[in-house]
Every structure is written in structure tokens, then in C-alpha cells.
Design an enzyme around this catalytic site. Structure first.
Site, short mmCIF file in Angstrom:
data_model
loop_
_atom_site.label_atom_id
_atom_site.label_comp_id
_atom_site.label_asym_id
_atom_site.label_seq_id
_atom_site.Cartn_x
_atom_site.Cartn_y
_atom_site.Cartn_z
N HIS A 74 0.84 -1.20 0.00
CA HIS A 74 0.00 0.00 0.00
C HIS A 74 0.88 1.24 0.00
O HIS A 74 1.88 1.30 0.70
CB HIS A 74 -0.94 0.00 1.21
CG HIS A 74 -2.07 -0.96 1.03
ND1 HIS A 74 -3.32 -0.57 0.63
CD2 HIS A 74 -2.12 -2.30 1.16
CE1 HIS A 74 -4.09 -1.62 0.52
NE2 HIS A 74 -3.39 -2.69 0.83
N GLU A 90 -8.94 6.73 -5.21
CA GLU A 90 -9.43 6.77 -3.83
C GLU A 90 -8.87 7.98 -3.09
O GLU A 90 -9.60 8.68 -2.38
CB GLU A 90 -9.06 5.46 -3.12
CG GLU A 90 -9.82 4.27 -3.64
CD GLU A 90 -9.18 2.92 -3.37
OE1 GLU A 90 -9.78 1.90 -3.73
OE2 GLU A 90 -8.06 2.87 -2.81
#
Length: 172
Positions: A74, A90
Site C-alpha cells: 500500500h 481513492e
């Protein structure tokens, strides 16, 4: 009602060959197609929830180093580095592309402190949150224990991946 060309149905997923399954679902977990690979063969899925639960179980039941790799895949929030298209969308939706220089510096410092303490980047399902929520969350979570934060990061990944799966399957 016909499904748009870029959306999948559960019926399509249930009859996919391994390669197509991994190609179609491999991006749900950030840079970790091994989750889709490990979930293949559990078809037929009777619901999107069952598919998601199976994928989350695959991730959570992996070896420790593989789980750590998933966490480390991530990106830092608000990073100027290249991120996956899903992460970029996002983060943009949460206002992280519109940080003031002061907010960017604050988030950069918090990300650095968080990563140094936990050994993986701060992970948060940012959908529905704004930049203030995100900065507040990392400022709070950086003070937790490693075990608490490992569990929280996995819960956040579960939220992120459910959003992504719902988007892929056009679930309302």
C-alpha cells in the site's frame, strides 16, 4: 439490465478459468494478485460477500511475511510517488491531491513516523473521508501498539477491498 463492459457479474466470476480470475480480481488487493490466486477454486460464490470473505480469509491466513508484503504494497497516503490507479482515485476522492503545503508536510511527517514505528505504511479506507479525517486518524493511530495497528490495517484493507470489489461488480 445489461452489465457495462467493464463490470463483471458474479456469474462470470464463477465460471472463469484461473488466469482470467487472477487477471480480473488480482488488483483488488493492492499489488497482491496472490490473494486472487489463493481464492481461485472456491467457486461458486453465492454472493459478493462470500467472494470477499474468501479473499480476506486468503490474505489473513497467509504466512506472516506475505501479510507484511501485502501491507507494504500500500502506498503512503498523499505520496507524490506513483500509485496504482485504484489508490490514486481513492486518494483524489478524499481530497489528498488538494493538500496545502502545510498539510502535505504534516502528513508526510506522520507517514514517516508511522512507517518507522510499524514497518508498513498507514492504511485507511479513505472513501467517505476528507483530508482532515485522514490526518486526524493517522495522528491518533501512530500511538497504538504494533499488534493493535496490524489488526487495524487488516480491517482497513478489508474495507478498501470491499469497496473495490463492489465497484468492479457494480454492487449498489
Amino acid at each position: 439490465m445489461p452489465v457495462p463492459a467493464d463490470r463483471l457479474t458474479l456469474e462470470q466470476i464463477n465460471v472463469m478459468e484461473r488466469t482470467e480470475f487472477v487477471e480480473s480480481l488480482g488488483g483488488i488487493f493492492e499489488h497482491s494478485p496472490w490473494v486472487a490466486e489463493g481464492t481461485y477454486g472456491q467457486q461458486p460464490f453465492v454472493s459478493v460477500q462470500q467472494l470477499h470473505d474468501s479473499m480476506v480469509d486468503t490474505a489473513r491466513n497467509a504466512e506472516g511475511e506475505q501479510i507484511l508484503g501485502l501491507l507494504r504494497a500500500h502506498p503512503d497516503l498523499a505520496t507524490r510517488l506513483e500509485v496504482s490507479p485504484l489508490s490514486a482515485a481513492e486518494q483524489q476522492g478524499a481530497g489528498l491531491t488538494r493538500l496545502t503545503p502545510e498539510e502535505f508536510a504534516q502528513l508526510t511527517e506522520l507517514n514517516k513516523a508511522y512507517t518507522e514505528k510499524f514497518g508498513f505504511p498507514f492504511i485507511l479506507a479513505v472513501r467517505g473521508k476528507n483530508k482532515e479525517d485522514i490526518i486526524s486518524s493517522i495522528a491518533e493511530r501512530v500511538h497504538r501498539s504494533v499488534q493493535e495497528e496490524l489488526e487495524q490495517a487488516l480491517r482497513e484493507i478489508s474495507r478498501i477491498t470491499r469497496f473495490r470489489l463492489d465497484d468492479l461488480l457494480n454492487v449498489e
